[in-house]
Design an enzyme around this catalytic site. Structure first.
Site, PDB file in Angstrom:
ATOM      1  N   CYS A 192      31.702  37.135  52.352  1.00 56.07           N
ATOM      2  CA  CYS A 192      32.509  36.327  51.436  1.00 56.07           C
ATOM      3  C   CYS A 192      31.582  35.409  50.628  1.00 56.07           C
ATOM      4  CB  CYS A 192      33.494  35.491  52.248  1.00 56.07           C
ATOM      5  SG  CYS A 192      34.415  34.285  51.292  1.00 56.07           S
ATOM      6  N   PRO A 193      31.730  35.262  49.319  1.00 53.18           N
ATOM      7  CA  PRO A 193      32.825  35.796  48.499  1.00 53.18           C
ATOM      8  C   PRO A 193      32.456  37.062  47.728  1.00 53.18           C
ATOM      9  CG  PRO A 193      31.632  34.190  47.213  1.00 53.18           C
ATOM     10  CD  PRO A 193      30.885  34.349  48.532  1.00 53.18           C
TER      11      PRO A 193
END
Lengths: 77, 158
Positions: free
Chosen positions: A16-17
């Site tokens: 992430c992200p």
């Protein structure tokens, strides 16, 4: 995975992200109606990709998980 | 669904440690990828995140930080080199998980169109010039941030 895809995006190993950002970038270069196949190993993607799709109006036409690898087929709206 | 009017997110980034730099950059870039309008206002220590001489070397201090990647008693945490060690440890953990670095996150924020605003007053106080900031950022004061924030749907302070 069944069905044709116009483009494949490998996000395996990314955290992430980045899977969401790379999915967005990949979709920017595609035409409405085209399908992106996106593959990720980030467990967060299981919820993040559907959340991203809902918010951007793109449609997940297929999703599956096999041995810690998530595959999504997303149709550009 | 994508709406007529885009959702808007504003964040105030006031901390300059590495962990506190990740938060606005991760959330900001993701929000922009979700087709929201995003602005980050970098103020006080948060200005370091967009300072081209500093953003590559943001640190994490073990001192008075019970959740530090290198948990040591404060009496040890004050020793020279401890912040460097904790920072190296945190970078190594994040590298193992393939988390993007701060420079990479800044680049991604710019690629997805996150608006980044450096606080003019902080710049004056800290002696930071426009040319000390990374390319592509704006400079503004409280009113610039509030003008954007007044019509925002989500706002938070980091």
């Amino acid at each position: 995975m069944s069905g044709e895809s116009d483009k494949t995006l490998d996000c395996k190993g990314l955290s992430c992200p980045e899977p969401v950002l790379k999915t967005k970038m990949a979709m920017n270069d595609m035409q409405p109606g085209q399908v992106l196949e996106m593959i990720a190993t980030d467990p967060g993607s299981a919820n993040d990709i559907p959340a991203w799709a809902k918010r951007t109006g793109n449609q997940i036409i297929e999703s599956k998980e096999e041995g810690g690898v998530w595959t999504f087929r997303i149709k550009k709206s | 669904m994508a709406e007529e009017k885009k959702k808007r997110l504003v964040m105030i980034a006031s901390k300059g440690s590495m962990d506190m730099a990740y938060i606005p950059l991760i959330i900001g870039s993701t929000a922009a990828a979700m087709e929201m309008e995003v602005a980050i206002f970098f103020t006080f220590y948060g200005l370091d995140i967009i300072n081209k001489h500093k953003y590559k070397n943001l640190g994490v201090a073990p001192l008075a930080n019970p959740a530090s990647p290198m948990p040591v008693p404060n009496i040890i945490g004050v020793l020279p080199g401890m912040t460097m060690m904790a920072t190296a440890m945190m970078k190594s953990w994040m590298g193992k998980q393939n988390v993007a670095t701060i420079p990479e996150m800044l680049k991604m924020c710019q690629d997805v169109g996150v608006r980044m605003i450096g606080c003019q007053m902080t710049m004056d106080v800290m002696g930071v010039k426009k040319e000390d900031l990374i390319d592509g950022v704006e400079i503004g004061g409280a009113a610039t941030m509030l003008d954007f924030a007044a019509d925002s749907d989500i706002s938070f302070h980091i």
